[in-house]
Design a protein around this motif. Structure first.
Motif, PDB file in Angstrom:
ATOM      1  N   PHE A 103      14.356  17.773   3.903  1.00  0.00           N
ATOM      2  CA  PHE A 103      13.941  16.409   3.588  1.00  0.00           C
ATOM      3  C   PHE A 103      12.738  16.030   4.445  1.00  0.00           C
ATOM      4  O   PHE A 103      12.674  16.382   5.622  1.00  0.00           O
ATOM      5  CB  PHE A 103      15.093  15.444   3.859  1.00  0.00           C
ATOM      6  CG  PHE A 103      14.761  14.003   3.585  1.00  0.00           C
ATOM      7  CD1 PHE A 103      14.841  13.489   2.304  1.00  0.00           C
ATOM      8  CD2 PHE A 103      14.378  13.162   4.609  1.00  0.00           C
ATOM      9  CE1 PHE A 103      14.535  12.165   2.038  1.00  0.00           C
ATOM     10  CE2 PHE A 103      14.059  11.831   4.366  1.00  0.00           C
ATOM     11  CZ  PHE A 103      14.142  11.331   3.084  1.00  0.00           C
ATOM     12  N   TYR A 104      11.789  15.312   3.865  1.00  0.00           N
ATOM     13  CA  TYR A 104      10.633  14.859   4.634  1.00  0.00           C
ATOM     14  C   TYR A 104      10.326  13.395   4.319  1.00  0.00           C
ATOM     15  O   TYR A 104      10.704  12.857   3.277  1.00  0.00           O
ATOM     16  CB  TYR A 104       9.402  15.724   4.338  1.00  0.00           C
ATOM     17  CG  TYR A 104       8.744  15.426   3.003  1.00  0.00           C
ATOM     18  CD1 TYR A 104       7.710  14.481   2.912  1.00  0.00           C
ATOM     19  CD2 TYR A 104       9.152  16.069   1.840  1.00  0.00           C
ATOM     20  CE1 TYR A 104       7.114  14.193   1.691  1.00  0.00           C
ATOM     21  CE2 TYR A 104       8.564  15.791   0.622  1.00  0.00           C
ATOM     22  CZ  TYR A 104       7.549  14.852   0.543  1.00  0.00           C
ATOM     23  OH  TYR A 104       6.973  14.563  -0.663  1.00  0.00           O
ATOM     24  N   TYR A 105       9.623  12.773   5.234  1.00  0.00           N
ATOM     25  CA  TYR A 105       9.131  11.397   5.087  1.00  0.00           C
ATOM     26  C   TYR A 105       7.685  11.405   5.558  1.00  0.00           C
ATOM     27  O   TYR A 105       7.392  11.878   6.664  1.00  0.00           O
ATOM     28  CB  TYR A 105       9.987  10.459   5.939  1.00  0.00           C
ATOM     29  CG  TYR A 105       9.528   9.025   6.021  1.00  0.00           C
ATOM     30  CD1 TYR A 105       9.682   8.162   4.940  1.00  0.00           C
ATOM     31  CD2 TYR A 105       8.978   8.523   7.193  1.00  0.00           C
ATOM     32  CE1 TYR A 105       9.283   6.838   5.027  1.00  0.00           C
ATOM     33  CE2 TYR A 105       8.576   7.200   7.291  1.00  0.00           C
ATOM     34  CZ  TYR A 105       8.728   6.361   6.203  1.00  0.00           C
ATOM     35  OH  TYR A 105       8.329   5.049   6.312  1.00  0.00           O
ATOM     36  N   PHE A 106       6.780  10.934   4.734  1.00  0.00           N
ATOM     37  CA  PHE A 106       5.353  11.105   4.983  1.00  0.00           C
ATOM     38  C   PHE A 106       4.624   9.781   4.813  1.00  0.00           C
ATOM     39  O   PHE A 106       4.734   9.134   3.777  1.00  0.00           O
ATOM     40  CB  PHE A 106       4.817  12.154   3.998  1.00  0.00           C
ATOM     41  CG  PHE A 106       3.328  12.370   4.033  1.00  0.00           C
ATOM     42  CD1 PHE A 106       2.647  12.442   5.233  1.00  0.00           C
ATOM     43  CD2 PHE A 106       2.610  12.548   2.860  1.00  0.00           C
ATOM     44  CE1 PHE A 106       1.281  12.666   5.263  1.00  0.00           C
ATOM     45  CE2 PHE A 106       1.250  12.782   2.878  1.00  0.00           C
ATOM     46  CZ  PHE A 106       0.575  12.833   4.086  1.00  0.00           C
ATOM     47  N   ALA A 107       3.871   9.370   5.826  1.00  0.00           N
ATOM     48  CA  ALA A 107       3.075   8.150   5.774  1.00  0.00           C
ATOM     49  C   ALA A 107       1.605   8.502   5.894  1.00  0.00           C
ATOM     50  O   ALA A 107       1.172   9.053   6.906  1.00  0.00           O
ATOM     51  CB  ALA A 107       3.478   7.189   6.902  1.00  0.00           C
TER      52      ALA A 107
END
Length: 470
Positions: A103-107
């Motif tokens: 899982f990743y979260y990218f801003a």
């Protein structure tokens, strides 16, 4: 893709993650504290060494169900108005046969998003969630104390400019003000360790870049904290010096007695290993003597959820973990994040207990990286008692490096922000008044530090203004 530098530590052991967002009952400091104490009376694990260089191989590229367009977040529940950057999150398959994905979260950055570097962040534990960093440290939002809404983090690392208003000249003293890309990911259920983390992490990065091909030509940096020192971050890098520095820090900061410090040095494995039972006795005595304080920041107030008001340091609430947990366990938030989970918590205790592959030291890897021209920064908040500044200094001293730039103070706004010393290919930075989660307690100083690194310069020196007296 050109890999330019490791922001804080390890290049070959880069990413971390698995299929589900983590669950359990603990926090990052508690998990690492238990992990460290459990190893004091055990024989050391093998030394971790840098593997042979390898190129991208076709086996690393896995079939993917997701896409960049499908991973885009339209809006997070409770987010503030005026969001001027893109957010993405989802899963990247790293082993299609085992049905394993990360899982990743990218801003993205608000400006110059087509040319800015990519920064990858890890939290530690081991087996703790990098959404800690996303929601409590350097991400674009902070969770408010209602557990339902978000506020903008003006010092987020996907920004590049310090938002000072008092003196515009301050901005020009911060080198490397380019906007940053930050992406984060989480651990899931699996048999894990340092080597398997490296393997899955490498595959994750290769496949993520296939999904976001526009970033293949960007400069890539790695950053992190705590046990992430075994793959990239500030923190736990050498067992003997880290243990020594930890208990010496408690003693020198008047949190432990002379007797306890001497007992730990005498009986615990990574010092002399003469009596494991006596070691356990003095470790327990150390806990009793220091009392119920915040291990993350020895001078910070502890979380008081039942209190009518909550104390804070520089706007950081010590109860933030509870607010983050409430927010990330909302069904609408998980839907917005494209997360396939039923529950989320900060650390995965089942994975932590199964973390069997643990290196005693990664100093040989650091030496190898420096020999190959990789630029490394180590940083410490000077109020952290779990992996304190003393531990990092002891570890660096073992490398016996020549000093390039002598120890000096640095600043962000005509005030000492910390101290810095530069060696060949390695720089050590302290952040004054910061606990373990440096960007949480000292967000402006943390942003100045990372901006300096990306700008290829040391943090700015303290400027002394000469004022004419009448």
């Amino acid at each position: 893709m050109k890999v330019v530098a490791c922001t804080w530590m390890l290049f070959s052991m880069c990413l971390l993650g698995h299929r589900l967002i983590v669950y359990g009952e603990a926090d990052e400091g508690q998990v690492l504290n238990n992990f460290l104490d459990s190893r004091l009376s055990r024989k050391p694990s093998p030394v971790m060494r840098l593997p042979a260089p390898f190129d991208v191989d076709t086996d690393s590229i896995q079939p993917q169900d997701g896409s960049m367009e499908a991973d885009k977040i339209s809006a997070l529940p409770g987010q503030p108005d005026g969001v001027d950057f893109n957010l993405y999150s989802g899963y990247v398959t790293v082993d299609s046969k085992a049905d394993r994905a990360l899982f990743y979260y990218f801003a993205e950055s608000p400006e110059n998003s087509s040319t800015n570097p990519l920064v990858l962040w890890f939290n530690g534990g081991p087996a703790c969630s990098s959404l800690i960093g996303a929601m409590a440290e350097l991400g674009p939002f902070r969770v408010n104390n209602d557990g339902k809404t978000l506020s903008r983090n003006n010092y987020a690392w996907n920004n590049g400019q310090l938002p000072f208003n008092r003196d515009e000249r301050t901005l020009h003293r911060i080198p490397g003000r380019s906007r940053l890309f930050v992406f984060k990911y989480d651990l899931g259920l699996s048999s894990m360790g340092d080597k398997s983390t490296a393997k899955d992490a490498y595959r994750f990065l290769i496949n993520w870049l296939e999904r976001f091909p526009q970033y293949k030509t960007r400069n890539l940096y790695f950053a992190g904290e705590s046990y992430a020192g075994h793959y990239v971050g500030n923190g736990w890098i050498d067992d003997r010096t880290d243990y020594l520095g930890r208990y010496d820090y408690l003693w020198t900061h008047a949190l432990n007695s002379d007797e306890t410090n001497k007992g730990i040095h005498t009986y615990c494995h990574y010092f002399n290993d003469t009596d494991p039972e006596q070691c356990a006795k003095f470790i327990n005595k150390s806990r009793i003597e220091r009392g119920k304080i915040d291990w993350y920041n020895i001078y910070a107030p502890r979380c008081q959820l039942n209190s009518s008001s909550s104390d804070s340091i520089n706007g950081f609430d010590p109860c933030s973990n509870h607010f983050i947990s409430s927010y990330l366990n909302r069904a609408d938030v998980q839907t917005a994040l494209h997360a396939k989970v039923s529950a989320w918590d900060i650390c995965n205790l089942k994975m932590y207990r199964g973390w069997t592959d643990k290196a005693t030291t990664i100093l040989p890897i650091i030496k190898n990286l420096m020999a190959n021209g990789i630029r490394i920064w180590l940083y410490s908040g000077d109020l952290d008692s779990i992996v304190p500044v003393t531990s990092t200094r002891y570890a660096i001293n073992k490398l016996k490096l020549p000093i390039k730039t002598a120890w000096r103070p640095w600043s962000t706004d005509e005030e000492v922000g910390g101290y810095v010393v530069e060696y060949d290919s390695l720089t050590f930075v302290t952040v004054r008044g910061a606990g373990r989660l440096v960007p949480s307690y000292q967000p402006a100083r943390a942003l100045a530090m990372i901006s300096s690194f990306l700008g290829g310069a040391l943090p700015p020196p303290v400027l002394i203004q000469n004022k004419n007296r009448r």
